[in-house]
Design an enzyme around this catalytic site. Structure first.
Site, PDB file in Angstrom:
ATOM      1  N   ASP A 296       0.863  -1.274  -0.136  1.00  0.00           N
ATOM      2  CA  ASP A 296      -0.243  -0.010   0.037  1.00  0.00           C
ATOM      3  C   ASP A 296       0.918   1.236   0.089  1.00  0.00           C
ATOM      4  O   ASP A 296       1.770   1.561   0.829  1.00  0.00           O
ATOM      5  CB  ASP A 296      -1.021   0.071   1.332  1.00  0.00           C
ATOM      6  CG  ASP A 296      -1.834   1.222   1.260  1.00  0.00           C
ATOM      7  OD1 ASP A 296      -1.556   2.166   1.299  1.00  0.00           O
ATOM      8  OD2 ASP A 296      -3.153   0.806   0.796  1.00  0.00           O
ATOM      9  N   ARG A 297       0.840   2.217  -0.931  1.00  0.00           N
ATOM     10  CA  ARG A 297       1.399   3.502  -1.290  1.00  0.00           C
ATOM     11  C   ARG A 297       1.133   4.210  -0.030  1.00  0.00           C
ATOM     12  O   ARG A 297       2.047   4.836   0.553  1.00  0.00           O
ATOM     13  CB  ARG A 297       1.225   3.932  -2.300  1.00  0.00           C
ATOM     14  CG  ARG A 297       1.973   3.166  -3.668  1.00  0.00           C
ATOM     15  CD  ARG A 297       1.089   1.973  -3.785  1.00  0.00           C
ATOM     16  NE  ARG A 297      -0.355   1.873  -4.146  1.00  0.00           N
ATOM     17  CZ  ARG A 297      -1.024   0.965  -4.031  1.00  0.00           C
ATOM     18  NH1 ARG A 297      -0.589  -0.193  -3.570  1.00  0.00           N
ATOM     19  NH2 ARG A 297      -2.470   1.253  -4.106  1.00  0.00           N
ATOM     20  N   THR A 298      -0.034   4.371   0.475  1.00  0.00           N
ATOM     21  CA  THR A 298      -0.577   5.353   1.347  1.00  0.00           C
ATOM     22  C   THR A 298       0.192   4.910   2.648  1.00  0.00           C
ATOM     23  O   THR A 298       0.596   5.835   3.485  1.00  0.00           O
ATOM     24  CB  THR A 298      -2.019   5.484   1.491  1.00  0.00           C
ATOM     25  OG1 THR A 298      -2.325   6.029   0.304  1.00  0.00           O
ATOM     26  CG2 THR A 298      -2.183   6.584   2.803  1.00  0.00           C
ATOM     27  N   CYS A 331      -2.868   4.981 -10.474  1.00  0.00           N
ATOM     28  CA  CYS A 331      -2.841   5.194  -9.229  1.00  0.00           C
ATOM     29  C   CYS A 331      -1.905   6.544  -8.814  1.00  0.00           C
ATOM     30  O   CYS A 331      -0.806   6.956  -8.973  1.00  0.00           O
ATOM     31  CB  CYS A 331      -2.192   3.888  -8.280  1.00  0.00           C
ATOM     32  SG  CYS A 331      -1.990   4.459  -6.645  1.00  0.00           S
ATOM     33  N   ASN A 332      -2.825   7.498  -8.112  1.00  0.00           N
ATOM     34  CA  ASN A 332      -2.055   9.117  -7.880  1.00  0.00           C
ATOM     35  C   ASN A 332      -1.036   8.614  -6.983  1.00  0.00           C
ATOM     36  O   ASN A 332      -0.121   9.104  -6.830  1.00  0.00           O
ATOM     37  CB  ASN A 332      -3.133   9.839  -7.380  1.00  0.00           C
ATOM     38  CG  ASN A 332      -4.242  10.212  -8.537  1.00  0.00           C
ATOM     39  OD1 ASN A 332      -3.989  11.142  -9.307  1.00  0.00           O
ATOM     40  ND2 ASN A 332      -5.266   9.445  -8.773  1.00  0.00           N
ATOM     41  N   ALA A 334       0.581   6.157  -6.136  1.00  0.00           N
ATOM     42  CA  ALA A 334       1.955   5.535  -6.603  1.00  0.00           C
ATOM     43  C   ALA A 334       2.907   6.395  -7.336  1.00  0.00           C
ATOM     44  O   ALA A 334       4.200   6.309  -7.219  1.00  0.00           O
ATOM     45  CB  ALA A 334       1.607   4.494  -7.460  1.00  0.00           C
ATOM     46  N   CYS A 448      -7.423  10.561  -6.496  1.00  0.00           N
ATOM     47  CA  CYS A 448      -7.277   8.930  -5.977  1.00  0.00           C
ATOM     48  C   CYS A 448      -8.138   8.387  -7.126  1.00  0.00           C
ATOM     49  O   CYS A 448      -9.367   8.513  -7.383  1.00  0.00           O
ATOM     50  CB  CYS A 448      -7.930   8.622  -4.780  1.00  0.00           C
ATOM     51  SG  CYS A 448      -7.922   6.892  -4.292  1.00  0.00           S
TER      52      CYS A 448
END
Length: 490
Positions: A296-298, A331-332, A334, A448
């Protein structure tokens, strides 16, 4: 200066792959004639030959009228792909039956599959007069396919051995103790000679091979007075004397999918819907790795959990190896990791964030106030702020309580990542959008890639306080990818 350039070009190594196994002796004969060709002997350091032969289960089957080409097609394709991955410049395919489907294989390769029929036609045009009669010595399958009529029929008269001579020819080539098994004298040679006499009796002034095994006995036939062509010698000369045909495949878009899964499908749909096409074949080739296991990037940006960089890079490299010309990452968040990856790829990642900011500036000018609805990871990474600053624009974000609503609309139990499209998640997003509008935002970025599943890209959306524009970066990215594809294919 011209002589220096010529010397430089002649020193460039040309790597040729030869597909063996379709007729082992004929393939070996071609290899021998390549090695002893004039171009190679004059500059032996220039050429690098790779001969690839694997077990081919149908190699012993005669090429009769009912021959099935499926396994042959798959075999040729697999060997050609091996060559392509080895950095070969071009591939030689010494098999007339395989040239009946050569274009099908060529469409799937990024390197040229040298056309043996083109080599033969060019040679015949050089030595024969239009309207001459050509006698074709070919298998039943090749004869039935119309290969020679298509290549030569408009310029020459094409004839074949009579039925009796053709039957004896097939036995001589493919039967027990036939030429394909190395029996080059006696009855097999006599049967081929009789086939040549048959076409000469129909007026043929030139005997043209339609089976590569013909090269194995061509010299013996010439000694008997038959004006016969050696296809392996012709093909060898063609390959070594400048048929540097460039080959480019249609544009292929690589997509890093699974970040998130629904957004990937949504993005692909937008590529399709934004492509002007009148038929299936007008659409863009896409190769997708749907990899939801990318960390997960966030979570990484906010809580320093598992770094997704390696997983993203590995996915991009697999897309690159699959022949992608460019990569899209729907994916923003990312995009906070894109700069780390891009320098280690041979192909570009189309940056969704910079494309979105550039589109906003072009569409709405530089005076509009921009609001960002995105994950807290995207907000904290400042990737949109940096892109906007470079374009001379400013971005505002929700206050902490409203940002919490945006996160809940994405990650909550009834959020969009859980599969919801209406209800609480949409209400929370619109509440945050209203907050930004009241603070002066006129253009809101759906930052997003799941958020456009709740609110569509639109020029005007009526909130309680005012009208705003919602901008969907995945729509902008899809349109940009379509533009790149069309520019590349022109």
């Amino acid at each position: 200066m011209k002589s220096i350039k010529a010397a430089e070009s002649s020193s460039v190594v040309r790597k040729l792959g030869i597909v063996g196994g379709l007729g082992s002796l004929a393939g070996g004969d071609l290899f021998y004639k390549l090695v002893k060709s004039r171009s190679v002997l004059e500059d032996q350091g220039r050429f690098h030959f790779l001969f690839e032969q694997h077990p081919f289960k149908d190699v012993l089957l005669p090429l009769d009228f009912k021959a099935n080409m499926t396994s042959r097609k798959f075999y040729v394709y697999q060997v050609c792909k091996t060559f392509e991955e080895s950095g070969v410049d071009a591939v030689m395919l010494p098999c007339f039956a395989s040239h009946t489907f050569r274009s099908e294989i060529q469409d799937e390769l990024g390197i040229p599959l040298l056309d043996m029929m083109d080599a033969l036609v060019q040679h015949i045009r050089h030595i024969a007069e239009p309207g001459d009669t050509l006698g074709i010595i070919a298998s039943d399958f090749v004869r039935q396919s119309g290969l020679f009529e298509q290549a030569l029929g408009s310029e020459f008269r094409v004839v074949y051995p009579d039925e009796s001579a053709q039957n004896e020819l097939m036995e001589a080539m493919y039967g027990v103790n036939g030429i394909k098994d190395g029996h080059l004298e006696g009855m097999p040679l006599e049967s081929v000679y009789q086939a040549c006499l048959s076409v000469q009796g129909q007026g043929a002034t030139l005997v043209v091979p339609g089976m590569t095994e013909f090269s194995l006995v061509c010299a013996d036939l010439q000694r008997r007075g038959v004006k016969a062509l050696d296809i392996n010698e012709i093909y060898a000369g063609y390959a070594t004397q400048g048929s540097n045909v460039s080959r480019s495949l249609p544009f292929k878009l690589g997509i890093v999918g699974g970040v998130g899964p629904a957004a990937t499908v949504d993005f692909m749909g937008k590529v399709v819907s934004n492509t002007p096409a009148g038929r299936d074949q007008d659409h863009i080739k896409m190769v997708v790795e749907q990899n939801p296991q990318i960390p997960d990037r966030t979570a990484n940006l906010l809580r320093d959990e598992t770094d997704p960089t390696m997983a993203m890079y590995a996915t991009c490299k697999r897309l690159e190896s699959a022949g992608a010309n460019a990569i899209a990452i729907p994916c923003n968040t990312a995009h906070a990791f894109v700069e780390r990856i891009q320098g280690h790829l041979r192909i570009p990642i189309v940056n969704m964030l910079t494309e979105t900011i550039d589109w906003i500036k072009k569409t709405y000018g530089s005076r509009k106030t921009i609001g960002l609805l995105a994950t807290s990871g995207t907000v904290q990474s400042q990737v949109y702020h940096q892109a906007a600053n470079r374009a001379g624009l400013q971005v505002m974000v929700p206050s902490s309580s409203y940002q919490a609503m945006v996160m809940e609309s994405i990650y909550g139990e009834r959020g969009v990542k859980a599969g919801f499209r209406e209800g609480l998640c949409k209400e929370q997003l619109l509440t945050a959008a209203e907050h930004l509008a009241e603070a002066g935002a006129e253009v809101l970025i759906l930052g997003c890639t799941e958020l456009p599943l709740l609110i569509s890209h639109c020029d005007e959306y009526q909130l309680l306080s005012r009208k705003v524009a919602f901008v969907d970066p995945t729509t902008i990215l899809a349109r940009r990818c379509v533009m790149l594809a069309h520019a590349a294919d022109r």
